[in-house]
Design a protein around this motif. Sequence first.
Motif, PDB file in Angstrom:
ATOM      1  N   ILE A   1     -22.462  14.889  61.584  1.00  0.00           N
ATOM      2  CA  ILE A   1     -22.890  16.201  61.454  1.00  0.00           C
ATOM      3  C   ILE A   1     -24.151  16.259  60.210  1.00  0.00           C
ATOM      4  N   SER A   2     -25.030  17.185  60.615  1.00  0.00           N
ATOM      5  CA  SER A   2     -26.095  17.147  59.535  1.00  0.00           C
ATOM      6  C   SER A   2     -26.038  18.483  58.847  1.00  0.00           C
ATOM      7  N   CYS A   3     -25.325  19.454  59.078  1.00  0.00           N
ATOM      8  CA  CYS A   3     -25.216  20.720  58.153  1.00  0.00           C
ATOM      9  C   CYS A   3     -23.582  21.273  58.281  1.00  0.00           C
ATOM     10  N   ALA A   4     -23.110  21.357  57.210  1.00  0.00           N
ATOM     11  CA  ALA A   4     -21.907  21.973  56.983  1.00  0.00           C
ATOM     12  C   ALA A   4     -21.591  22.740  55.770  1.00  0.00           C
ATOM     13  N   GLN A   5     -20.335  23.546  55.641  1.00  0.00           N
ATOM     14  CA  GLN A   5     -19.884  24.378  54.508  1.00  0.00           C
ATOM     15  C   GLN A   5     -18.681  24.399  54.498  1.00  0.00           C
ATOM     16  N   LEU A   6     -18.187  24.446  53.371  1.00  0.00           N
ATOM     17  CA  LEU A   6     -16.507  24.857  53.259  1.00  0.00           C
ATOM     18  C   LEU A   6     -16.622  25.706  51.948  1.00  0.00           C
ATOM     19  N   ALA A   7     -15.803  26.716  52.001  1.00  0.00           N
ATOM     20  CA  ALA A   7     -15.148  27.608  51.017  1.00  0.00           C
ATOM     21  C   ALA A   7     -13.769  27.385  50.971  1.00  0.00           C
ATOM     22  N   VAL A   8     -12.958  27.622  49.780  1.00  0.00           N
ATOM     23  CA  VAL A   8     -11.438  27.494  49.728  1.00  0.00           C
ATOM     24  C   VAL A   8     -11.182  28.562  48.602  1.00  0.00           C
ATOM     25  N   ALA A   9     -10.153  29.136  48.664  1.00  0.00           N
ATOM     26  CA  ALA A   9      -9.777  30.413  47.914  1.00  0.00           C
ATOM     27  C   ALA A   9      -8.435  30.326  47.876  1.00  0.00           C
ATOM     28  N   LYS A  10      -7.832  31.146  46.674  1.00  0.00           N
ATOM     29  CA  LYS A  10      -6.360  31.467  46.438  1.00  0.00           C
ATOM     30  C   LYS A  10      -6.262  32.819  45.770  1.00  0.00           C
ATOM     31  N   ASN A  11      -5.335  33.621  46.165  1.00  0.00           N
ATOM     32  CA  ASN A  11      -4.980  34.716  45.781  1.00  0.00           C
ATOM     33  C   ASN A  11      -6.206  35.580  45.356  1.00  0.00           C
ATOM     34  N   GLY A  12      -7.259  35.670  46.515  1.00  0.00           N
ATOM     35  CA  GLY A  12      -8.461  36.409  46.142  1.00  0.00           C
ATOM     36  C   GLY A  12      -9.578  35.984  45.403  1.00  0.00           C
ATOM     37  N   LYS A  13      -9.332  34.531  44.583  1.00  0.00           N
ATOM     38  CA  LYS A  13     -10.320  34.032  43.918  1.00  0.00           C
ATOM     39  C   LYS A  13     -11.084  32.958  44.922  1.00  0.00           C
ATOM     40  N   ILE A  14     -12.371  32.763  44.910  1.00  0.00           N
ATOM     41  CA  ILE A  14     -13.204  31.704  45.354  1.00  0.00           C
ATOM     42  C   ILE A  14     -13.126  30.497  44.490  1.00  0.00           C
ATOM     43  N   LEU A  15     -12.457  29.357  44.722  1.00  0.00           N
ATOM     44  CA  LEU A  15     -12.424  28.422  43.970  1.00  0.00           C
ATOM     45  C   LEU A  15     -13.178  27.093  44.331  1.00  0.00           C
TER      46      LEU A  15
ATOM     47  N   VAL B   1     -18.476  31.140  52.473  1.00  0.00           N
ATOM     48  CA  VAL B   1     -17.917  31.930  51.318  1.00  0.00           C
ATOM     49  C   VAL B   1     -17.651  33.597  51.741  1.00  0.00           C
ATOM     50  N   ASP B   2     -18.837  33.797  52.766  1.00  0.00           N
ATOM     51  CA  ASP B   2     -18.812  35.287  53.207  1.00  0.00           C
ATOM     52  C   ASP B   2     -17.385  35.408  53.719  1.00  0.00           C
ATOM     53  N   MET B   3     -16.986  34.442  54.799  1.00  0.00           N
ATOM     54  CA  MET B   3     -16.017  34.493  55.611  1.00  0.00           C
ATOM     55  C   MET B   3     -14.697  34.548  54.915  1.00  0.00           C
ATOM     56  N   VAL B   4     -14.616  33.592  53.962  1.00  0.00           N
ATOM     57  CA  VAL B   4     -13.215  33.759  52.842  1.00  0.00           C
ATOM     58  C   VAL B   4     -13.293  34.979  52.576  1.00  0.00           C
ATOM     59  N   LYS B   5     -14.196  35.619  51.644  1.00  0.00           N
ATOM     60  CA  LYS B   5     -14.332  36.699  51.107  1.00  0.00           C
ATOM     61  C   LYS B   5     -13.805  37.890  52.020  1.00  0.00           C
ATOM     62  N   TRP B   6     -14.376  37.736  53.304  1.00  0.00           N
ATOM     63  CA  TRP B   6     -13.859  38.868  54.368  1.00  0.00           C
ATOM     64  C   TRP B   6     -12.483  38.692  54.781  1.00  0.00           C
ATOM     65  N   GLY B   7     -11.860  37.551  54.417  1.00  0.00           N
ATOM     66  CA  GLY B   7     -10.330  37.464  54.658  1.00  0.00           C
ATOM     67  C   GLY B   7      -9.625  38.278  53.654  1.00  0.00           C
TER      68      GLY B   7
END
Length: 413
Positions: A56-70, A294-300
């Motif tokens: 894979i040449s392009c990817a992203q990951l975002a992880v959050a807990k209790n409303g905070k992006i970590l 990060v947009d999608m985690v915040k949307w969650g």
Amino acid sequence: MLTRRRLLQVGAGMVPAVVLGSEAAHASAIPTTGVVPSALAGFDNAMKTYIAERNISCAQLAVAKNGKILLARGYGSYVANGKTVAVQPTSLFRIASLSKSLTGAALARLAQDGKVALGAKVADLLGLSTSADPRLKDVTLWRLLQHTGGWDRSVSPDPLWYDQGIASALGVSLPIDHDDIIKYVTARKLDFTPGSKYAYSNYGYMLAGRVIEKLSGMSYETYVRNTLLTPVGITRMRLGRSLRSQAFPTEVTYESQYTRKSVVDDSGEVVPYPYGGFSMPNQDANGGWLASAVDMVKWGFVFDASGPVLNKTSIGRVFAKPETGVNSNGSWYGLGWHVRTNNLGTLNTWHTGSMPGTYSFLARIQHGVSYCAIFNRREEEGTPDFDSIDPILGKATGAVKTWPTTDLTSRYF
């Protein structure tokens, strides 16, 4: 767009395979951007392994807990305007069927505002003829959004991926539009009686987008951005376009080994599948959004508690059990989300997205943890299973001993 689904449960699933030799070198050499706290290094290592195994040449990951992006991470690079560009945590990707959660929330919000009841009949709302199949009268917004409306892509072609066939049947030129698709489908019988079974339907969500436009008096994109995204500070998300020449400045490139005849004109030109092999404008409400992880985690976060977008009643509607379709694993489809009661008695909610050049996964699980991973290619012949991202991220979650408390949200919004 929906791919095979394994039961989402922290700790269930396989440990990521160990990479050896050239794959290990590839994993260590993948360009990265963003922030990974040491306590969450397991997520980063798992992603690098996954990316290397699938080239894979392009990817992203975002992880959050209790409303905070970590954790917010970009992986890889792409070429734009002759320059190599590193993927940022804020780069835009097509997210495919993760878009359905926006459409479901939009109709929940319209119901919250008293603009419609979710039991309203779609044929009445859109003025659709029911002469070809009177059962169309029984398709409600609930059934449209919970995939029980009567369309089954295992029986009839998915009309969102049948451009040439629809153009030929209607005697029109390419590109076709929403009106052409609706005209074609409405003239045919449903595949099953509405409300009698679950069958995933991109067409149902495309119709939902037209209902949103009719009720709001705005374009689908304008309503979602103004009413759902802006109030929570999400500003990058927008609908995607079909061609590489139309890409947004921070949008990655998409890869596929397959080609198709163009659907954007009648030239008959064979094009890369992600660039003209299907229509992004037609996909809008069922799979057309661009976003970052990060947009999608915040949307969650919108679904965690009553807020400026949805109140408690509306969130309950989004995750409500349908009249049919609870599967043997105890999960069901809500309004744009798969849902399951977890072992704590709370809800795990998730969705995958898949189209040529895109694979995405968003999950909200127990203990307030959520994560999103997005890639610029999907599983194709000769590539490993992409669905394994689910248990891989679940395993990484279970391995965290101490969760960080620093919130990265302001850095990426």
